[in-house]
Design an enzyme around this catalytic site. Structure first.
Site, PDB file in Angstrom:
ATOM      1  N   CYS A   6      -0.232  -8.286   5.818  1.00 18.37           N
ATOM      2  CA  CYS A   6      -0.565  -9.422   4.952  1.00 18.37           C
ATOM      3  C   CYS A   6      -2.004  -9.297   4.471  1.00 18.37           C
ATOM      4  CB  CYS A   6      -0.388 -10.745   5.688  1.00 18.37           C
ATOM      5  SG  CYS A   6       1.287 -11.404   5.647  1.00 18.37           S
ATOM      6  N   ASP A  29      -0.224   5.764   4.475  1.00 14.43           N
ATOM      7  CA  ASP A  29      -0.120   5.446   5.898  1.00 14.43           C
ATOM      8  C   ASP A  29      -1.352   5.979   6.632  1.00 14.43           C
ATOM      9  OD1 ASP A  29       2.530   4.743   7.904  1.00 14.43           O
ATOM     10  OD2 ASP A  29       0.782   5.695   8.811  1.00 14.43           O
ATOM     11  N   HIS A  45       4.945 -12.267   3.114  1.00 17.10           N
ATOM     12  CA  HIS A  45       5.340 -11.881   4.466  1.00 17.10           C
ATOM     13  C   HIS A  45       6.823 -12.114   4.724  1.00 17.10           C
ATOM     14  CE1 HIS A  45       4.763 -10.977   8.721  1.00 17.10           C
ATOM     15  NE2 HIS A  45       5.699 -11.885   8.920  1.00 17.10           N
ATOM     16  N   ASN A  84      12.313   0.983   8.878  1.00 17.00           N
ATOM     17  CA  ASN A  84      12.560   0.772  10.310  1.00 17.00           C
ATOM     18  C   ASN A  84      12.728  -0.723  10.574  1.00 17.00           C
ATOM     19  OD1 ASN A  84      12.218   3.523  10.855  1.00 17.00           O
ATOM     20  ND2 ASN A  84      10.007   3.288  11.048  1.00 17.00           N
ATOM     21  N   THR A  92       7.123  -0.995  14.248  1.00 15.46           N
ATOM     22  CA  THR A  92       5.926  -1.365  15.018  1.00 15.46           C
ATOM     23  C   THR A  92       5.107  -2.449  14.326  1.00 15.46           C
ATOM     24  OG1 THR A  92       4.660   0.429  13.998  1.00 15.46           O
ATOM     25  CG2 THR A  92       5.731   0.907  16.112  1.00 15.46           C
ATOM     26  N   HIS A  95       6.057  -6.580   9.326  1.00 12.18           N
ATOM     27  CA  HIS A  95       5.875  -7.041   7.936  1.00 12.18           C
ATOM     28  C   HIS A  95       6.658  -6.030   7.091  1.00 12.18           C
ATOM     29  CE1 HIS A  95       3.264  -8.597   4.463  1.00 12.18           C
ATOM     30  NE2 HIS A  95       3.955  -7.568   3.950  1.00 12.18           N
ATOM     31  N   HIS A  97       8.205  -3.309   5.009  1.00 18.95           N
ATOM     32  CA  HIS A  97       7.626  -2.154   4.332  1.00 18.95           C
ATOM     33  C   HIS A  97       8.623  -1.016   4.274  1.00 18.95           C
ATOM     34  CE1 HIS A  97       6.694  -1.689   8.643  1.00 18.95           C
ATOM     35  NE2 HIS A  97       6.770  -0.385   8.436  1.00 18.95           N
TER      36      HIS A  97
HETATM   37  P1  5GP Z   1       6.775   0.975  11.353  1.00 19.08           P
HETATM   38  O1  5GP Z   1       6.670   1.726  12.655  1.00 19.08           O
HETATM   39  O2  5GP Z   1       6.610  -0.502  11.572  1.00 19.08           O
HETATM   40  O3  5GP Z   1       8.005   1.316  10.563  1.00 19.08           O
HETATM   41  O4  5GP Z   1       5.592   1.515  10.460  1.00 19.08           O
HETATM   42  C1  5GP Z   1       4.309   1.034  10.548  1.00 19.08           C
HETATM   43  C2  5GP Z   1       3.417   2.075   9.905  1.00 19.08           C
HETATM   44  O5  5GP Z   1       2.204   1.462   9.557  1.00 19.08           O
HETATM   45  C3  5GP Z   1       3.073   3.247  10.834  1.00 19.08           C
HETATM   46  O6  5GP Z   1       3.476   4.467  10.221  1.00 19.08           O
HETATM   47  C4  5GP Z   1       1.550   3.155  10.993  1.00 19.08           C
HETATM   48  O7  5GP Z   1       0.940   4.416  11.020  1.00 19.08           O
HETATM   49  C5  5GP Z   1       1.148   2.355   9.772  1.00 19.08           C
HETATM   50  N1  5GP Z   1      -0.032   1.516   9.941  1.00 19.08           N
HETATM   51  C6  5GP Z   1      -0.311   0.676  10.983  1.00 19.08           C
HETATM   52  N2  5GP Z   1      -1.458   0.032  10.786  1.00 19.08           N
HETATM   53  C7  5GP Z   1      -1.933   0.461   9.575  1.00 19.08           C
HETATM   54  C8  5GP Z   1      -3.111   0.152   8.819  1.00 19.08           C
HETATM   55  O8  5GP Z   1      -3.958  -0.642   9.215  1.00 19.08           O
HETATM   56  N3  5GP Z   1      -3.251   0.774   7.625  1.00 19.08           N
HETATM   57  C9  5GP Z   1      -2.333   1.675   7.153  1.00 19.08           C
HETATM   58  N4  5GP Z   1      -2.579   2.230   5.964  1.00 19.08           N
HETATM   59  N5  5GP Z   1      -1.208   1.996   7.842  1.00 19.08           N
HETATM   60  C10 5GP Z   1      -1.018   1.400   9.037  1.00 19.08           C
HETATM   61 ZN    ZN Z   2       2.628 -10.005   6.983  1.00 21.97          ZN
END
Ligand code: 5GP
Ligand code: ZN
Length: 111
Positions: A6, A29, A45, A84, A92, A95, A97
């Protein structure tokens, strides 16, 4: 609620955007799993796909995948799109994405 995506998507935290639309922001990422690893964020969100019934937003996010892929120069060779959802889905950040991965051959196994 303190949500990192957010803060990024609403530009409270400055991050270079690869592409932007009215309702989406595309960023790199922070921990790339491939030479090109983009994240398409919704500006509003939603915890994840289960939490979003807005097909207009979901469509705009997919359009942003395609536009960002063209801008990043990965459209022609190809890329992978991943969403995911929840713990066993590998989520992880809660939000909504979409991951866009490219720049190396990605094998056919999905997980
Ligand atoms: P998820 O595991 O939820 O599908 O993906 C979360 C992704 O967000 C991960 O690949 C992680 O590396 C990325 N990520 C987490 N925190 C940040 C951040 O502060 N900035 C950016 N650019 N990516 C982030
Ligand atoms: Zn959010």
């Amino acid at each position: 609620m303190d949500c990192i995506f957010c803060r990024i998507a609403t530009k409270k935290m400055r991050v270079a955007a690869v592409h932007e639309t009215e309702r989406t922001l595309v960023i790199k990422d922070i921990n790339p799993q491939a030479p090109v690893h983009l994240l398409v964020l919704s500006k509003e969100h939603h915890a994840n796909l289960l939490d979003c019934k807005d097909t207009g937003l979901l469509g705009e996010m997919l359009e942003s995948v395609a536009e960002a892929a063209k801008k990043a120069g990965i459209a022609e060779k190809g890329f992978r799109t991943v969403i995911n959802t929840n713990d066993e889905g590998g989520q992880t950040v809660y939000h909504l994405h979409i991951h866009v991965l490219a720049g190396r051959p990605l094998d056919n196994r999905l997980g």
